[in-house]
Design a protein around this motif. Structure first.
Motif, PDB file in Angstrom:
ATOM      1  N   GLY A 145     -23.710  48.275  -2.387  1.00  0.00           N
ATOM      2  CA  GLY A 145     -24.815  47.428  -1.960  1.00  0.00           C
ATOM      3  C   GLY A 145     -24.389  46.023  -1.592  1.00  0.00           C
ATOM      4  N   VAL A 146     -23.173  45.654  -1.959  1.00  0.00           N
ATOM      5  CA  VAL A 146     -22.680  44.304  -1.659  1.00  0.00           C
ATOM      6  C   VAL A 146     -22.478  44.126  -0.161  1.00  0.00           C
ATOM      7  N   ALA A 147     -21.806  45.046   0.456  1.00  0.00           N
ATOM      8  CA  ALA A 147     -21.539  44.985   1.892  1.00  0.00           C
ATOM      9  C   ALA A 147     -21.264  46.394   2.395  1.00  0.00           C
ATOM     10  N   LYS A 148     -21.646  46.631   3.627  1.00  0.00           N
ATOM     11  CA  LYS A 148     -21.383  47.947   4.202  1.00  0.00           C
ATOM     12  C   LYS A 148     -19.881  48.153   4.282  1.00  0.00           C
ATOM     13  N   ASN A 149     -19.423  49.305   3.904  1.00  0.00           N
ATOM     14  CA  ASN A 149     -17.993  49.660   3.913  1.00  0.00           C
ATOM     15  C   ASN A 149     -17.161  48.804   2.961  1.00  0.00           C
ATOM     16  N   ALA A 150     -17.775  48.246   1.910  1.00  0.00           N
ATOM     17  CA  ALA A 150     -17.042  47.434   0.933  1.00  0.00           C
ATOM     18  C   ALA A 150     -16.232  48.311  -0.009  1.00  0.00           C
ATOM     19  N   VAL A 151     -16.669  49.565  -0.188  1.00  0.00           N
ATOM     20  CA  VAL A 151     -16.026  50.457  -1.147  1.00  0.00           C
ATOM     21  C   VAL A 151     -15.792  51.813  -0.505  1.00  0.00           C
ATOM     22  N   LYS A 152     -14.565  52.311  -0.639  1.00  0.00           N
ATOM     23  CA  LYS A 152     -14.249  53.677  -0.226  1.00  0.00           C
ATOM     24  C   LYS A 152     -13.633  54.359  -1.440  1.00  0.00           C
ATOM     25  N   VAL A 153     -14.398  55.218  -2.091  1.00  0.00           N
ATOM     26  CA  VAL A 153     -13.921  55.919  -3.284  1.00  0.00           C
ATOM     27  C   VAL A 153     -12.994  57.042  -2.850  1.00  0.00           C
ATOM     28  N   ASP A 154     -11.772  56.997  -3.365  1.00  0.00           N
ATOM     29  CA  ASP A 154     -10.770  58.005  -3.027  1.00  0.00           C
ATOM     30  C   ASP A 154     -10.715  59.132  -4.045  1.00  0.00           C
ATOM     31  N   TYR A 155     -11.000  58.812  -5.299  1.00  0.00           N
ATOM     32  CA  TYR A 155     -10.925  59.831  -6.353  1.00  0.00           C
ATOM     33  C   TYR A 155     -11.768  59.387  -7.544  1.00  0.00           C
ATOM     34  N   GLU A 156     -12.447  60.338  -8.173  1.00  0.00           N
ATOM     35  CA  GLU A 156     -13.205  60.046  -9.391  1.00  0.00           C
ATOM     36  C   GLU A 156     -12.551  60.760 -10.566  1.00  0.00           C
ATOM     37  N   TYR A 157     -12.321  60.027 -11.641  1.00  0.00           N
ATOM     38  CA  TYR A 157     -11.720  60.577 -12.857  1.00  0.00           C
ATOM     39  C   TYR A 157     -12.827  60.853 -13.860  1.00  0.00           C
TER      40      TYR A 157
END
Length: 121
Positions: free
Chosen positions: A62-74
């Motif tokens: 929600g901070v910015a569009k495309n601010a986060v790209k999750v590569d893997y969830e543990y």
């Protein structure tokens, strides 16, 4: 006049203690564990027990569009994720109370020595 002395002393004590205590420190920030070597550009984020990964990732997104790209969830060994984050998302992540640690993801290389064995009969 004497009845004002206790009030005056109380106000004096309060003002002196506020001056001596100094400014209010900034909110706690989770420090980033830096990797001394080749980096991937991602961060490994460990969350506190019971924290929701989905809620936190949505909050960062929600901070910015495309601010986060999750590569893997543990979820087996620890509660967390690996992600590519921009500076805004990384700064916000440091201030969130459910974040236990933030580590730069680095590339490690192993070196193996091969010894030639000669067998004779």
């Amino acid at each position: 006049m004497r009845r004002y002395i206790p009030v005056f002393l109380s106000l004096l004590t309060l003002s002196i203690s506020s001056v001596l205590s100094g400014p209010t420190p900034p909110p706690y920030r989770t420090q980033i564990e830096r990797y001394n070597g080749e980096k991937t550009g991602r961060y490994i984020v460990t969350l506190k027990e019971g924290a929701s990964r989905a809620d936190l990732i949505n909050q960062l997104g929600g901070v910015a569009k495309n601010a986060v790209k999750v590569d893997y969830e543990y979820d087996d060994v620890f509660n967390g994720f690996a992600a590519t984050l921009d500076e805004t998302a990384l700064t916000l992540l440091q201030t969130l109370p459910n974040v236990e640690s933030i580590s730069e993801d680095g590339i490690m290389h192993t070196m193996a020595a091969v010894t030639q064995f000669v067998f004779s009969s």
